[in-house]
Scaffold this motif. Sequence first.
Motif, PDB file in Angstrom:
ATOM      1  N   GLU A   1       0.960 -54.092   9.125  1.00  0.00           N
ATOM      2  CA  GLU A   1       0.610 -54.216  10.760  1.00  0.00           C
ATOM      3  C   GLU A   1       0.334 -52.532  11.204  1.00  0.00           C
ATOM      4  O   GLU A   1      -0.675 -52.521  11.859  1.00  0.00           O
ATOM      5  N   ALA A   2       1.102 -51.853  10.935  1.00  0.00           N
ATOM      6  CA  ALA A   2       0.943 -50.395  11.205  1.00  0.00           C
ATOM      7  C   ALA A   2      -0.486 -49.839  10.840  1.00  0.00           C
ATOM      8  O   ALA A   2      -1.093 -49.186  11.433  1.00  0.00           O
TER       9      ALA A   2
ATOM     10  N   LYS B   1      -6.017 -48.401  11.297  1.00  0.00           N
ATOM     11  CA  LYS B   1      -7.457 -48.597  10.663  1.00  0.00           C
ATOM     12  C   LYS B   1      -8.310 -48.940  12.078  1.00  0.00           C
ATOM     13  O   LYS B   1      -9.446 -48.438  12.129  1.00  0.00           O
ATOM     14  N   ALA B   2      -7.761 -50.006  12.726  1.00  0.00           N
ATOM     15  CA  ALA B   2      -8.441 -50.289  14.089  1.00  0.00           C
ATOM     16  C   ALA B   2      -8.822 -48.861  14.892  1.00  0.00           C
ATOM     17  O   ALA B   2      -9.929 -48.846  15.547  1.00  0.00           O
ATOM     18  N   SER B   3      -7.732 -48.227  14.973  1.00  0.00           N
ATOM     19  CA  SER B   3      -8.149 -47.051  15.909  1.00  0.00           C
ATOM     20  C   SER B   3      -9.157 -46.102  15.456  1.00  0.00           C
ATOM     21  O   SER B   3      -9.640 -45.519  15.967  1.00  0.00           O
ATOM     22  N   GLN B   4      -8.872 -46.086  13.795  1.00  0.00           N
ATOM     23  CA  GLN B   4      -9.957 -44.972  13.475  1.00  0.00           C
ATOM     24  C   GLN B   4     -11.504 -45.320  13.644  1.00  0.00           C
ATOM     25  O   GLN B   4     -12.129 -44.913  13.794  1.00  0.00           O
TER      26      GLN B   4
END
Length: 309
Positions: free
Chosen positions: A297-298, A303-306
Amino acid sequence: MEMFYYWLNRKEVSCFPTASVLEVNENNLEEFKIEGAKVWLDCLGKNTGKFVSVVSWKTMGGTFNPEGLAWDFSKLKNEKEINEFANRYGLLGISTPGQAEINKIKIGKDLYSDASYFIDLPIGHSNCEPIELWFFHIKQMQKLLKLYQALIKIHKGEMQESEIEDNLLAVKESIRGNCQILWWDGSWTGFTAAEDEMEKEEGFLKLAQGILALKVNSIGNQDIKRAPETIVTGKSPLGFTIKEWDYTPHLIRAIYRDLWQQIANNEPVHICENQNCKLPFKKVKRQKYCSNACKQEAYRIRKASQTNS
Ligand SMILES: [Zn+2]
């Protein structure tokens, strides 16, 4: 000796009925005949509910190692995991409410928006425990581990005392000079404190230490039973020695007993680095997350924030 027991320091077979999660409703209440289920449903004001119950048990639990139990218990996330835990270790050992507790729970239900009405219910044998009660105790264990972790950090100088008040404990308006001490999520700790005590400089630190010690002690250190064993040695003067083995008839005490040992041994606690989790866990090597699921999850969050930036 009791009919059921969990050895706390002896590598012998323990004896307790295993349990599992099942749903009780009006249709199967008669069929299952789970003693206490109706009382609990009435107490909670429901017709249907999930229970951890020994009713379908065919097996007795055998091997039991209390070490690490507090950690394992604090990590239970959902019904499936609770079921697996109960399959292995049985019921917690909270009595079916008697009239006094029924009244307490019913009043508590109006007073609290959370499960605080489960605080301090008597420990004892029963045939079933509502799943809400399990979630309550799991959360209690998480909170105590977090409190313990914070106290370690304060002692190390990595955290300010004032952060207890900001992050861990809160005080609710006093009623006649007594304040209710709440956890950070607004649920009640079960403790009250005199208003003038709270105004003292070290008030919150003392309170935090007291809550940890009293909570763990009241469950994990009471009613621990001893069984003596004579061991023939042939040596003088008696020709035998006596060994004492500790046991408890109730799983909840074994879980708290383990937490007591962790504290007594100054075992470190770590907080999961997954922002959505932040649960306490026992670190192995350089582990940053409490579970593989949290690690993944982390990773997804990173990844999503990148990709967003
Ligand atoms: Zn986690």
